[in-house]
Design a protein around this motif. Structure first.
Motif, PDB file in Angstrom:
ATOM      1  N   LEU A   1       0.842  -1.205   0.000  1.00 50.50           N
ATOM      2  CA  LEU A   1       0.000   0.000   0.000  1.00 50.50           C
ATOM      3  C   LEU A   1       0.871   1.247   0.000  1.00 50.50           C
ATOM      4  O   LEU A   1       1.746   1.404   0.855  1.00 50.50           O
ATOM      5  N   VAL A   2       0.637   2.143  -0.977  1.00 52.59           N
ATOM      6  CA  VAL A   2       1.315   3.445  -1.024  1.00 52.59           C
ATOM      7  C   VAL A   2       0.243   4.521  -0.907  1.00 52.59           C
ATOM      8  O   VAL A   2      -0.711   4.547  -1.688  1.00 52.59           O
ATOM      9  N   LEU A   3       0.390   5.395   0.087  1.00 55.71           N
ATOM     10  CA  LEU A   3      -0.542   6.499   0.290  1.00 55.71           C
ATOM     11  C   LEU A   3       0.063   7.786  -0.246  1.00 55.71           C
ATOM     12  O   LEU A   3       1.211   8.135   0.096  1.00 55.71           O
TER      13      LEU A   3
ATOM     14  N   ALA B   1       7.000  -7.376   7.750  1.00 53.86           N
ATOM     15  CA  ALA B   1       7.904  -7.483   6.603  1.00 53.86           C
ATOM     16  C   ALA B   1       7.383  -8.489   5.595  1.00 53.86           C
ATOM     17  O   ALA B   1       7.574  -8.340   4.379  1.00 53.86           O
ATOM     18  N   HIS B   2       6.721  -9.553   6.082  1.00 53.00           N
ATOM     19  CA  HIS B   2       6.205 -10.593   5.191  1.00 53.00           C
ATOM     20  C   HIS B   2       4.707 -10.468   4.976  1.00 53.00           C
ATOM     21  O   HIS B   2       4.116 -11.285   4.273  1.00 53.00           O
ATOM     22  N   GLY B   3       4.076  -9.469   5.610  1.00 48.76           N
ATOM     23  CA  GLY B   3       2.653  -9.263   5.442  1.00 48.76           C
ATOM     24  C   GLY B   3       2.402  -8.013   4.621  1.00 48.76           C
ATOM     25  O   GLY B   3       2.918  -7.863   3.500  1.00 48.76           O
ATOM     26  N   THR B   4       1.602  -7.089   5.168  1.00 50.13           N
ATOM     27  CA  THR B   4       1.306  -5.838   4.455  1.00 50.13           C
ATOM     28  C   THR B   4       2.436  -4.842   4.657  1.00 50.13           C
ATOM     29  O   THR B   4       2.937  -4.655   5.758  1.00 50.13           O
TER      30      THR B   4
ATOM     31  N   PRO C   1      -1.215  -7.926  -4.021  1.00 44.55           N
ATOM     32  CA  PRO C   1      -1.984  -6.778  -4.533  1.00 44.55           C
ATOM     33  C   PRO C   1      -1.266  -5.457  -4.261  1.00 44.55           C
ATOM     34  O   PRO C   1      -0.730  -5.242  -3.172  1.00 44.55           O
ATOM     35  N   ARG C   2      -1.255  -4.596  -5.269  1.00 43.94           N
ATOM     36  CA  ARG C   2      -0.684  -3.251  -5.132  1.00 43.94           C
ATOM     37  C   ARG C   2      -1.839  -2.248  -5.077  1.00 43.94           C
ATOM     38  O   ARG C   2      -2.680  -2.213  -5.975  1.00 43.94           O
ATOM     39  N   ILE C   3      -1.856  -1.471  -4.011  1.00 42.96           N
ATOM     40  CA  ILE C   3      -2.950  -0.522  -3.786  1.00 42.96           C
ATOM     41  C   ILE C   3      -2.371   0.876  -3.596  1.00 42.96           C
ATOM     42  O   ILE C   3      -1.432   1.079  -2.822  1.00 42.96           O
TER      43      ILE C   3
END
Length: 661
Positions: free
Chosen positions: A427-429, A460-463, A531-533
């Motif tokens: 996730l990038v805000l 590190a291995h999750g979101t 997924p990239r959000i």
């Protein structure tokens, strides 16, 4: 007739001055300190031409006795009638010959006699730095008139004297003595000359020369001044040191007691010194920074006490007290809680919970407190609490748990059901840091970001979470691979500094696509199906085009969310958001409502082939896991039901035992 007499008198003066010393001996010049001398001469119509010539020679005879020069005596001439005209200023001529030549070229005005107007003109124009007046050099004015003024002179002359101009008033023939005294400086016997016959006008020339060239009376005489003697040409006067005032005798000094005269603004105490004062305060008070007012010395507020709980302040002193539910010990400093439970001063059926001076009742696990707040009843948790189970709540003694229907899994919140767990995401805000956001609202934006972070399983291995701020430029606050816990991310968010300036949303989208989701900045490879959000937060219209990179981001497989507030443009937000737009687009009119958006925002996705950090090689494995979980939950439910039955049976036995007793 008057001017004929003036002419004859000045001619006689010239004759006397000429015979006062041998012709072979040059006139002795005045060598005392420098003087700025201005002649103010009456050229009204009553002064006939030959009489004005006599006045012209009279001025020349006086200045011939003076030491003329820019660093010695300076001379200026102003003539007046109904109007006033400067003939030459104090700085115009530095040589005697030039002054004599200028005096001989004066043309009379020949009108009325506006002496008051002339004095004001002399004060405001002749004795000014622009006209050659020097600081700390005596200002001397010689006013020569032959008649009564046609305007008021007393007030303007007093104003001139207050500015330090020493005025000599010379009246000829029928000049008014009252007007002369109103114009001249004191003492009048030294500064007022009324010439009844022109035969005596030379006496003024002689006396005036003595005044300018006389001895320093402060040095040569017993002046009697208590503090300071200040010399003036031919005279002196006494002054006092700062803080003192001259007494009526004109020589001795008295201290100025501003406190006694109530000329102070001290709130409490005034301490006097000559001409000044300082303020002080009564005991228990301290002087404020304004050096005038006083504030109570609050030892409690300053922490200068040893009270354990409550400090009660009085000016300069204090006493100790305790909070409600505590009692003050004998040392009058420390406090002891009043424990009503320990003292048996309660009526709770099961558990007494003590707090200082009060108590509350509670129940053992599996029981609930009745409305009387004292007694307890065995409870079914599923029926008595907002359990929030999406499918079914299973009650256990003092607790409960949620279960899901066959084919679904209990989610991480322990309440909701789904076909899979929440997926890991990158996730990038993108947050708007433009000037229109304003600092206080930018703090709300940072809290919004942290609310979003709280809803994620960060590791590190999750979101993974990255943050970019943009205005007229774009700045990566931290990339995806920098922080690995929610606490680290939230701490970093609160340290982000507000950028201000413009709103380049298109540039920010380009930066996100080309940099933020690169493997160099922590984005995991596309082959991993993570997924990239991207989430864009803005409060206004973009100052550049967003179409190109909003489209490219979605084409690159990035799920785009658009959150707008205030003046954000809905069309731009919809263009940024992924399909379906209604699930990826949020808007509110006020920054204070963005926390609600954060609560409703669902960023987690559950793609069928998302690998996360654990590669799912066999789709059947997921189905087996669901079946295993469901079977396990069914078994647990059966065990729970049996336990509940046993508990009910035990309660019946206990009740029977109590009834037999």
């Amino acid at each position: 007739m008057k001017m004929r007499q003036l002419s004859a008198f000045i001619l006689l003066t010239l004759a006397v001055l000429a015979t006062a010393r041998p012709k072979t001996e040059p006139a002795q010049k005045c060598k005392t300190g420098p003087v700025d001398l201005v002649f103010l001469i009456d050229s009204s119509r009553s002064v006939r031409p030959h009489e004005f010539e006599t006045m012209r020679k009279f001025m020349i005879d006086i200045i011939n006795t003076l030491d003329i020069g820019l660093n010695a005596t300076r001379v200026g001439v102003v003539q007046y009638s109904s109007q006033v005209r400067t003939e030459f200023t104090l700085k115009t001529h530095a040589r005697l010959s030039n002054i004599v030549k200028a005096i001989n070229q004066i043309i009379p005005l020949a009108q009325g006699t506006m002496t008051g107007l002339a004095i004001r003109y002399m004060m405001n124009e002749a004795f000014t730095p622009e006209a050659g007046d020097r600081p700390k050099v005596p200002n001397v004015a010689v006013i020569v008139t032959d008649g009564r003024p046609q305007d008021r002179v007393a007030e303007v002359a007093a104003e001139a004297r207050e500015k330090g101009i020493e005025i000599y008033a010379v009246g000829v023939a029928r000049a008014d003595m009252t007007s002369l005294r109103a114009m001249a400086s004191p003492p009048f016997e030294d500064h007022v000359f009324l010439v009844e016959s022109f035969d005596l006008i030379h006496q003024f020339g002689i006396q005036f020369q003595d005044k300018l060239c006389g001895v320093d009376l402060c040095l040569e005489s017993d002046h009697g001044c208590e503090h300071i003697c200040e010399s003036t040409p031919g005279s002196y006067h006494c002054l006092c040191l700062p803080g003192y005032t001259v007494n009526d005798d004109g020589k001795t000094c008295a201290a100025i007691d501003l406190c006694a005269e109530r000329k102070h603004n001290c709130e409490q105490l005034c301490v006097s010194s000559p001409g000044s004062f300082t303020c002080d305060c009564n005991k228990g008070y301290k002087l404020n920074n304004d050096k005038r007012t006083c504030s109570t010395i609050d030892l409690c507020a300053e922490g200068k006490h040893d009270c354990e709980q409550v400090c009660i302040s009085a000016p300069g002193v204090y006493t100790c007290d305790c909070n409600k539910g505590y009692t003050l010990n004998e040392d009058e400093k420390t406090c002891t809680p009043i424990d009503l439970c320990a003292e048996g001063k309660h009526d709770c059926e099961q558990i007494c919970v003590s707090s200082p001076g009060v108590f509350s009742c509670d129940c053992n696990k599996g029981f609930k407190l009745n409305k009387d707040k004292k007694t307890c009843t065995n409870m079914n948790m599923c029926n008595t609490v907002e359990h929030g189970c999406e499918y079914q709540c299973v009650s256990t003694p003092g607790s409960y748990h949620c279960i899901c229907p066959e084919g679904q899994l209990l989610q991480d919140d322990g309440k909701s059901c789904g076909t899979c767990k929440s997926a890991n995401i990158d996730l990038v805000l993108l947050i708007d840091g433009s000037k229109s956001v304003r600092p206080q609202n930018f703090e709300l934006v940072k809290k919004f970001v942290n609310q979003v972070v709280d809803s994620l399983d960060v590791s590190a291995h999750g979101t993974r979470v990255g943050l970019v701020q943009y205005s007229s430029r774009v700045r990566t606050e931290f990339p995806l691979n920098m922080y690995h816990t929610a606490d680290e991310i939230k701490a970093a968010v609160m340290k982000v500094e507000y950028m201000e300036k413009g709103t380049m949303t298109g540039l920010a989208l380009k930066h996100m696509l080309e940099n933020s989701f690169s493997e160099a900045e922590g984005a995991r490879p596309l082959s991993r199906n993570i997924p990239r959000i991207g989430l864009v937060f803005t409060d206004g219209r973009s100052q550049d085009d967003i179409t190109e990179y909003a489209k490219k981001a979605k084409e690159a497989g990035i799920t785009m969310y658009a959150v707008g507030v205030g003046k954000a443009v809905e069309d731009e937000l919809r263009e940024i958001a992924s399909e379906p737009v209604e699930k990826h687009f949020y808007y509110t009119t006020d920054f204070t409502a963005i926390s609600t958006i954060a609560e409703n925002l669902k960023l987690n996705v559950c793609p069928e082939e998302s690998q996360g950090e654990i590669e799912v090689k066999d789709p059947c494995a997921c189905e087996s896991l669901v079946e295993f979980q469901q079977a396990t939950m069914n078994s647990l439910e059966q065990v729970t039901q049996k336990l509940a039955g046993m508990t009910a049976r035990l309660e019946q036995l206990e009740n029977q035992l109590f009834s037999r007793k």
